[in-house]
Design a protein around this motif. Sequence first.
Motif, PDB file in Angstrom:
ATOM      1  N   ILE A 112       0.757  -0.788  -0.058  1.00  0.00           N
ATOM      2  CA  ILE A 112      -0.041  -0.311   0.654  1.00  0.00           C
ATOM      3  C   ILE A 112       0.477   0.967  -0.453  1.00  0.00           C
ATOM      4  CG2 ILE A 112      -2.006   1.442   0.892  1.00  0.00           C
ATOM      5  CD1 ILE A 112      -2.779  -1.295   2.554  1.00  0.00           C
ATOM      6  N   ILE A 150      -2.916   4.258  -5.558  1.00  0.00           N
ATOM      7  CA  ILE A 150      -3.552   3.689  -4.182  1.00  0.00           C
ATOM      8  C   ILE A 150      -3.708   4.991  -3.036  1.00  0.00           C
ATOM      9  CG2 ILE A 150      -3.495   2.816  -1.535  1.00  0.00           C
ATOM     10  CD1 ILE A 150      -2.255   0.048  -2.961  1.00  0.00           C
ATOM     11  N   PHE A 207      -8.720   0.610  -2.088  1.00  0.00           N
ATOM     12  CA  PHE A 207      -7.409   1.652  -1.644  1.00  0.00           C
ATOM     13  C   PHE A 207      -7.942   2.761  -2.955  1.00  0.00           C
ATOM     14  CE2 PHE A 207      -5.996  -3.465  -1.258  1.00  0.00           C
ATOM     15  CZ  PHE A 207      -5.521  -3.247   0.773  1.00  0.00           C
TER      16      PHE A 207
END
Length: 201
Positions: free
Chosen positions: A145, A154, A196
């Motif tokens: 992430i 993201i 996300f």
Amino acid sequence: MPRTTKQNEALRSATRSAVETAAVRMFALHGFAATNMRQIAVEAGISAGSIYRHYASKEVLFDELIDQASRGLGAVATQLSNDGDPLSMIRSFTEEYVADLAANNGAAEFYMMINQGVTTDTPKGTSSRLAASQRLIWQSVATLIARGQTEGQILQGDPAQLTAHYFAMLTGITTLHFTLQVESAEPDADLILRVFTGGLQ
């Protein structure tokens, strides 16, 4: 005509597989404490006595399943730690997860059994046995992430918090899919990934 050694081995392997599949389902439905070997034997379609030829006790059987879970989690953590496009790697993992659920191949039951073992710590020590592998998966996703954020793939936000939301969604969908058999809970990777990406993708 007596069976050959190879035939006997195949029969034993098939029986063990049937017992493990039945045990996962019973543990997922009722939890470890409320499940007994007779229930597992009935679910597996074998006699209550013959199950003990393969597993000496419920504890031994559960121990084997937790070992399998730990190895599986470790393999996933390794896969998620490889180099590659961050969002593509998360997408691939998500698609594999939801495909397993949709296939009704026992994956939901296995995930539920793991979750029950971790949240209840029954039998005692189950949580700690799985904790290291689970932490590695969470850390790997959080790292992906963070990398994805730097590449504009993201949404910005605390990677740890986004990771928690992601796995909460997977757990919730698994629970609905298995326990309630809710058709609208049929897993969808694109919807999950919106935690996300939002409107980025």
